[in-house]
Design a protein around this motif. Structure first.
Motif, PDB file in Angstrom:
ATOM      1  N   ARG A 135       0.856  -1.079  -0.071  1.00  0.00           N
ATOM      2  CA  ARG A 135       0.055  -0.110  -0.104  1.00  0.00           C
ATOM      3  C   ARG A 135       0.913   1.232   0.041  1.00  0.00           C
ATOM      4  NH1 ARG A 135      -1.860  -3.089   4.015  1.00  0.00           N
ATOM      5  NH2 ARG A 135      -1.350  -1.703   5.472  1.00  0.00           N
ATOM      6  N   ASP A 139      -2.889   4.468   3.355  1.00  0.00           N
ATOM      7  CA  ASP A 139      -2.387   3.983   4.337  1.00  0.00           C
ATOM      8  C   ASP A 139      -1.329   3.234   3.930  1.00  0.00           C
ATOM      9  OD1 ASP A 139      -2.238   2.539   7.005  1.00  0.00           O
ATOM     10  OD2 ASP A 139      -3.775   0.905   6.344  1.00  0.00           O
ATOM     11  N   GLU A 140      -0.170   3.720   4.292  1.00  0.00           N
ATOM     12  CA  GLU A 140       1.063   2.995   3.992  1.00  0.00           C
ATOM     13  C   GLU A 140       1.362   1.889   4.542  1.00  0.00           C
ATOM     14  OE1 GLU A 140       0.834   6.215   4.504  1.00  0.00           O
ATOM     15  OE2 GLU A 140       1.897   7.592   2.904  1.00  0.00           O
ATOM     16  N   GLY A 141       1.877   0.839   3.876  1.00  0.00           N
ATOM     17  CA  GLY A 141       1.780  -0.530   4.579  1.00  0.00           C
ATOM     18  C   GLY A 141       1.962  -1.577   3.807  1.00  0.00           C
ATOM     19  N   SER A 143       0.104  -6.073   3.178  1.00  0.00           N
ATOM     20  CA  SER A 143      -0.261  -7.332   3.675  1.00  0.00           C
ATOM     21  C   SER A 143       0.039  -8.317   2.761  1.00  0.00           C
ATOM     22  CB  SER A 143      -1.880  -6.855   3.740  1.00  0.00           C
ATOM     23  OG  SER A 143      -2.144  -6.804   2.524  1.00  0.00           O
ATOM     24  N   ASN A 163      -1.079  -8.417   8.200  1.00  0.00           N
ATOM     25  CA  ASN A 163      -1.294  -6.983   7.939  1.00  0.00           C
ATOM     26  C   ASN A 163      -0.152  -6.041   8.443  1.00  0.00           C
ATOM     27  OD1 ASN A 163      -2.499  -4.681   6.221  1.00  0.00           O
ATOM     28  ND2 ASN A 163      -3.185  -4.092   8.450  1.00  0.00           N
ATOM     29  N   SER A 165       1.080  -1.754   8.958  1.00  0.00           N
ATOM     30  CA  SER A 165       0.803  -0.482   8.625  1.00  0.00           C
ATOM     31  C   SER A 165       2.032   0.715   9.210  1.00  0.00           C
ATOM     32  CB  SER A 165      -0.579   0.142   9.098  1.00  0.00           C
ATOM     33  OG  SER A 165      -1.716  -0.126   8.588  1.00  0.00           O
ATOM     34  N   TYR A 166       2.636   1.227   8.254  1.00  0.00           N
ATOM     35  CA  TYR A 166       3.920   1.763   8.725  1.00  0.00           C
ATOM     36  C   TYR A 166       3.386   3.082   9.854  1.00  0.00           C
ATOM     37  CZ  TYR A 166       6.970  -0.099   5.322  1.00  0.00           C
ATOM     38  OH  TYR A 166       7.571  -0.976   4.623  1.00  0.00           O
TER      39      TYR A 166
END
Length: 246
Positions: A135, A139-141, A143, A163, A165-166
């Motif tokens: 992503r 929502d930077e990250g 999964s 998952n 998320s940064y």
């Protein structure tokens, strides 16, 4: 740029020029689009009336200053092949558009099916391959989705999602990051002239063919707030890859 980031080989050193060298190698390896049957690789569309966040919105041709006969696309989907040893035969699907269901940027990597599955064929339907989603925004990250056996005596698989998320300790938008890189003299995320020229040499023939052949009545439309024209989903389904928005 996202295509190049996914497909490029690891640079010998993590510096701007080395990274951009590898990106240009990807651009040079992109297979030209088949202009005689362009619809097999490229789909364009234009948004019509729809609903976004429970608010009715007008179609593109109803926007102020837009012609009722406009063929300007507001959506494009492409199937791209990279002719090198690593990616030979692997399709890359690029999708971008305006007035879609949500605003996001992400990279979805769908792993190949294994040549032999040790689980029996009696499972309900085919076993979905693992997938990795990166992503980029908002929502930077990332999964990772993979198949895991459920507890019990029966052999039954279920998708499991890991998952991450940064953390956002510094809240900067895209343009603020660009300005910051400018002040620091970091060219890592900036395009280079030879890469830009190479990409336009790939895209220009397809754009010119579309502009010469697409008529206003033939322009595919999609409802604002949707996932784009149905032809874009069929572009992937032709290869036997069921697609759904992630």
């Amino acid at each position: 740029q996202l295509l190049a980031i996914v497909a490029m080989e690891p640079p010998p050193i993590f510096e701007a020029d080395a990274v951009r060298d590898e990106k240009v190698k990807v651009f040079r390896s992109i297979r030209p689009f088949p202009l005689d049957h362009l619809d097999e690789n490229v789909v364009i569309g234009q948004y019509g009336k729809g609903i976004i966040r429970e608010t009715p919105v007008v179609g593109y041709r109803e926007e102020e200053g837009v012609s009722e006969q406009s063929i300007t696309p507001t959506f494009a989907a492409m199937k791209v092949f990279i002719d090198n040893w690593r990616w030979n035969g692997v399709p890359f699907y690029l999708r971008s558009g305006k007035r879609l269901a949500g605003r996001k940027t992400e990279i979805a990597i769908r792993f190949r099916q294994v040549p032999y599955a040790m689980f029996p064929d009696s499972l309900d339907g085919p076993i979905e391959p693992n997938s990795l989603v990166l992503r980029v925004q908002p929502d930077e990250g990332m999964s990772l989705t993979y198949q895991a056996k459920l507890p019990g005596s029966k052999v039954c698989l279920k998708p499991v999602v890991m998952n991450y998320s940064y953390p956002r300790d510094v809240h900067l938008d895209a343009y603020e990051w660009v300005l910051l890189d400018c002040m620091l003299g970091d060219h890592m995320l900036f395009t280079r002239q030879d890469g830009v020229e190479r990409m336009w040499s790939v895209l220009t023939p397809a754009i010119e063919r579309l502009e010469a052949t697409v008529r206003p009545v033939d322009m595919p439309h999609y409802a604002a707030g949707s996932d784009g024209p149905s032809e874009a989903i069929q572009l992937i389904d032709k290869d036997g890859r069921a697609w759904r928005p992630l």
